[in-house]
Design a protein around this motif. Structure first.
Motif, PDB file in Angstrom:
ATOM      1  N   GLU A 256      -2.966   0.331  -3.830  1.00  0.00           N
ATOM      2  CA  GLU A 256      -2.332  -0.962  -3.592  1.00  0.00           C
ATOM      3  C   GLU A 256      -1.642  -1.379  -4.868  1.00  0.00           C
ATOM      4  OE1 GLU A 256      -5.545  -2.871  -0.467  1.00  0.00           O
ATOM      5  OE2 GLU A 256      -4.948  -3.998  -2.213  1.00  0.00           O
TER       6      GLU A 256
ATOM      7  N   GLU B 123      -4.896   6.515  -1.664  1.00  0.00           N
ATOM      8  CA  GLU B 123      -4.247   5.319  -1.142  1.00  0.00           C
ATOM      9  C   GLU B 123      -4.360   4.262  -2.227  1.00  0.00           C
ATOM     10  OE1 GLU B 123      -4.927   4.211   2.989  1.00  0.00           O
ATOM     11  OE2 GLU B 123      -5.083   2.145   2.306  1.00  0.00           O
TER      12      GLU B 123
ATOM     13  N   LYS C 234       0.847  -1.184   0.000  1.00  0.00           N
ATOM     14  CA  LYS C 234       0.000   0.000   0.000  1.00  0.00           C
ATOM     15  C   LYS C 234       0.883   1.235   0.000  1.00  0.00           C
ATOM     16  CE  LYS C 234      -4.098  -1.812   2.180  1.00  0.00           C
ATOM     17  NZ  LYS C 234      -5.128  -1.587   3.184  1.00  0.00           N
TER      18      LYS C 234
ATOM     19  N   LYS D  68       0.630   5.735  -0.278  1.00  0.00           N
ATOM     20  CA  LYS D  68      -0.187   6.939  -0.268  1.00  0.00           C
ATOM     21  C   LYS D  68       0.440   7.888  -1.276  1.00  0.00           C
ATOM     22  CE  LYS D  68      -2.402  10.190   2.803  1.00  0.00           C
ATOM     23  NZ  LYS D  68      -2.558  10.610   4.197  1.00  0.00           N
TER      24      LYS D  68
END
Length: 139
Positions: A16, A14, A3, A5
């Protein structure tokens, strides 16, 4: 999955990211510290493989178009989302042959004449260009 940001134009997102068969690299090289304010220019690693361009093979040419046949061509570029007719069936003018998705709209491509649908030269999911032959109708 990792993950991250990411901030774009002041908006924080955010995300993945899935790691796919990459060579082992130390975390210090792949994930910058959140305290860094200026990004240093990336220096390509000698061990990293170079990106290879994706080469698509040209589709095999279809058979010749019979003399006197009516050719249905794509009026615009798009993606084939449905086939509404079958080769060998008798069709009438105005019958929907294929559905072409262009600019998020479904466009019915219809038969221009009565006849027998000799062949459909596209499949669902194919991307077509303007003027590409979609189907052939024989009288």
């Amino acid at each position: 999955m990792k993950k991250f940001k990411v901030t774009v134009n002041g908006q924080a997102y955010e995300v993945e990211v899935e790691e796919v068969d990459t060579p082992a690299v130390s975390p210090a090289e792949t994930i910058p510290s959140p305290h860094q304010t200026a990004a240093a220019p990336a220096v390509p690693s000698a061990s990293a493989p170079a990106a290879q361009p994706v080469v698509q093979e040209a589709p095999a040419p279809k058979g010749p178009i019979p003399e006197g046949a009516v050719v249905i061509k794509a009026p615009m570029p798009g993606k084939i989302s449905a086939l509404k007719a079958e080769a060998g069936k008798v069709i009438h003018r105005g019958d929907v042959i294929v559905v072409l998705e262009a600019m998020k709209m479904q466009n019915d491509i219809t038969a221009a004449n009565d006849g027998t649908l000799q062949e459909i030269r596209v499949s669902i999911g194919d991307n077509v260009k303007t003027g590409e032959v979609l189907a052939v109708i024989v009288k």
